[in-house]
Design a protein around this motif. Sequence first.
Motif, PDB file in Angstrom:
ATOM      1  N   LYS A 192       2.298   4.448 -11.694  1.00 28.67           N
ATOM      2  CA  LYS A 192       3.625   4.437 -11.877  1.00 28.67           C
ATOM      3  C   LYS A 192       4.512   5.129 -12.718  1.00 28.67           C
ATOM      4  O   LYS A 192       5.217   5.981 -12.205  1.00 28.67           O
ATOM      5  N   TYR A 193       4.039   5.101 -13.836  1.00 27.39           N
ATOM      6  CA  TYR A 193       4.850   5.726 -15.104  1.00 27.39           C
ATOM      7  C   TYR A 193       4.314   7.207 -15.264  1.00 27.39           C
ATOM      8  O   TYR A 193       3.231   7.362 -15.022  1.00 27.39           O
ATOM      9  N   ARG A 194       5.263   7.597 -16.134  1.00 25.14           N
ATOM     10  CA  ARG A 194       4.734   9.131 -16.631  1.00 25.14           C
ATOM     11  C   ARG A 194       4.418   8.879 -17.979  1.00 25.14           C
ATOM     12  O   ARG A 194       5.161   8.298 -18.862  1.00 25.14           O
ATOM     13  N   LYS A 195       3.221   9.218 -18.290  1.00 27.65           N
ATOM     14  CA  LYS A 195       2.528   9.019 -19.812  1.00 27.65           C
ATOM     15  C   LYS A 195       3.430   9.256 -20.787  1.00 27.65           C
ATOM     16  O   LYS A 195       3.774   8.715 -21.837  1.00 27.65           O
ATOM     17  N   SER A 217       6.020   5.997  -2.495  1.00 25.94           N
ATOM     18  CA  SER A 217       5.338   4.697  -1.891  1.00 25.94           C
ATOM     19  C   SER A 217       5.916   3.728  -2.099  1.00 25.94           C
ATOM     20  O   SER A 217       6.015   2.617  -1.136  1.00 25.94           O
ATOM     21  N   TYR A 218       6.628   3.509  -3.253  1.00 26.18           N
ATOM     22  CA  TYR A 218       7.542   2.358  -3.232  1.00 26.18           C
ATOM     23  C   TYR A 218       8.572   2.317  -2.402  1.00 26.18           C
ATOM     24  O   TYR A 218       8.971   1.248  -2.148  1.00 26.18           O
ATOM     25  N   LEU A 219       9.427   3.338  -2.070  1.00 28.15           N
ATOM     26  CA  LEU A 219      10.403   3.362  -1.236  1.00 28.15           C
ATOM     27  C   LEU A 219      10.025   2.928   0.056  1.00 28.15           C
ATOM     28  O   LEU A 219      10.697   2.431   1.021  1.00 28.15           O
ATOM     29  N   LYS A 220       8.837   3.517   0.480  1.00 26.58           N
ATOM     30  CA  LYS A 220       8.215   3.103   1.769  1.00 26.58           C
ATOM     31  C   LYS A 220       8.046   1.616   1.929  1.00 26.58           C
ATOM     32  O   LYS A 220       8.097   0.930   3.002  1.00 26.58           O
ATOM     33  N   SER A 221       7.598   1.002   1.083  1.00 24.40           N
ATOM     34  CA  SER A 221       7.105  -0.685   1.329  1.00 24.40           C
ATOM     35  C   SER A 221       7.298  -1.333  -0.437  1.00 24.40           C
ATOM     36  O   SER A 221       6.148  -1.320  -0.831  1.00 24.40           O
ATOM     37  N   PRO A 222       8.241  -1.563  -0.748  1.00 24.49           N
ATOM     38  CA  PRO A 222       8.506  -2.270  -2.225  1.00 24.49           C
ATOM     39  C   PRO A 222       7.924  -3.520  -2.100  1.00 24.49           C
ATOM     40  O   PRO A 222       7.231  -3.914  -3.105  1.00 24.49           O
ATOM     41  N   ILE A 226      14.745   8.990 -12.989  1.00 23.45           N
ATOM     42  CA  ILE A 226      13.737   8.704 -12.466  1.00 23.45           C
ATOM     43  C   ILE A 226      12.587   9.924 -12.565  1.00 23.45           C
ATOM     44  O   ILE A 226      11.381   9.644 -12.657  1.00 23.45           O
ATOM     45  N   SER A 227      13.070  11.047 -12.620  1.00 23.29           N
ATOM     46  CA  SER A 227      12.096  11.925 -12.605  1.00 23.29           C
ATOM     47  C   SER A 227      11.412  12.016 -13.956  1.00 23.29           C
ATOM     48  O   SER A 227      10.169  12.519 -14.017  1.00 23.29           O
ATOM     49  N   GLU A 228      11.978  11.479 -15.203  1.00 22.03           N
ATOM     50  CA  GLU A 228      11.306  11.461 -16.314  1.00 22.03           C
ATOM     51  C   GLU A 228      10.034  10.207 -16.309  1.00 22.03           C
ATOM     52  O   GLU A 228       9.070  10.369 -17.156  1.00 22.03           O
ATOM     53  N   ARG A 229      10.682   9.387 -15.612  1.00 23.33           N
ATOM     54  CA  ARG A 229       9.931   7.987 -15.719  1.00 23.33           C
ATOM     55  C   ARG A 229       8.783   7.828 -15.165  1.00 23.33           C
ATOM     56  O   ARG A 229       7.749   7.144 -15.280  1.00 23.33           O
ATOM     57  N   LEU A 230       8.949   8.081 -13.645  1.00 25.13           N
ATOM     58  CA  LEU A 230       7.924   7.834 -12.621  1.00 25.13           C
ATOM     59  C   LEU A 230       7.199   8.845 -12.017  1.00 25.13           C
ATOM     60  O   LEU A 230       7.809   9.986 -12.024  1.00 25.13           O
ATOM     61  N   GLN A 231       6.006   8.617 -11.515  1.00 23.83           N
ATOM     62  CA  GLN A 231       5.318   9.686 -10.561  1.00 23.83           C
ATOM     63  C   GLN A 231       5.872   9.758  -9.378  1.00 23.83           C
ATOM     64  O   GLN A 231       6.177   8.927  -8.611  1.00 23.83           O
ATOM     65  N   PRO A 232       5.965  11.069  -8.718  1.00 23.63           N
ATOM     66  CA  PRO A 232       6.596  11.204  -7.630  1.00 23.63           C
ATOM     67  C   PRO A 232       5.870  10.566  -6.280  1.00 23.63           C
ATOM     68  O   PRO A 232       6.672   9.916  -5.592  1.00 23.63           O
TER      69      PRO A 232
END
Lengths: 122, 247
Positions: free
Chosen positions: B74-77, B201-206, B190-196
């Motif tokens: 989920k996150y960017r390290k 995938s989360y938008l597709k099915s939370p 969101i671009s700093e925080r999460l992996q594209p």
Amino acid sequence: MTLINRSVAGALLFSAAFIFLTSLSAYGVDAKLIYRTYCTQCHGLDGSGKGVNTESMSVQPRDHTDPKGMSAISDAQLRKAIAKGGLSVSKSVLMPPWGATFNDEELDALVSYLRELCKCSE
Amino acid sequence: MVFIRYMTARLVLPALFCVLLTSGPAYSEGPLDEGMGLLNNKCADCHDLKGPAAATLEDFLSRKGPDLFYAGVKYRKEWLSQWLVSPKRIRPAGFRYSENIKRVSGEDDMVDLGALKPHMALSREMAKLAAATLMSFKANEELVKKNALTDAPADAFMGELNFDKFSGCLACHEIEPEYGGVSGPEVYTISERLQPDFIYSYLKSPQSFDPKTFMPDKELSENFLQILTKFMLTLEEDEEDDEGEGE
């Protein structure tokens, strides 16, 4: 006379137990808690449509405490709006579809809870 | 020979013993074990580190922070290790908005700022270790579509139109500071925080990730998923707003 009294009491007890059990199976889910968790962000803590998100919304959420407006909507329409979203009943896209979140029992319980909020029937 | 034995007994062996003690059996299995100790100690009270996601509403509501058992997908390290040093609120109404809002007579409900709790901060060293360990949590990897985004460039106009009007995301998410809904996480960072791939995938099915989440499944088409994900990734935080801390 005593026999009749006993029969009446027995029947009443049986009916009460039956009503209790059937209401549990239909509304064992806590509709008020579901409403608070998912719906109040737009429809407000008191259901009046004044949720914490409404400031930037181009279409204001429905007031669930409005008996006149709510009684004009059938239970089936309410259920459809919750499960499939506003667009499915020709309303705003801002009301999202919750079909992936709630099961049938929860949807029925929510419709019943909306009727409690508006103090009205279809 | 006697001298060598003497030296071995009096100097080399104690020195070796000291080395063993200072290297310590606690660290002998690698830094991730040390990281797990840190996470269990500092994070486990509020975050689920093991999964699975909450299956009931009661369990869902009992969680005080985001599930971390799939943090690695989920996150960017880099963001994790920086954020943990100086946490800044991501959700304007806190992790559970329903617990942090209040009624105002005749007005819209408001965020109860007094109810919001700050997130603890870690030292730089601890944050780095926590981030490295969290990135090893790869649950739900199978739910994340690899290389989900096509090469077609982001369309800022269509993206914003979609976010605001067609999909209604703005109702719950801020697109810039203090513009948009407050119950969901801000999207301008969101671009700093999460992996594209995770965003897509989360938008597709939370609900695949969190069955009880109050993010609805908007049943987005592939085209909308591409437009929305790319649009959100182009957003950036305005540097003016860097107040507040917490979840």
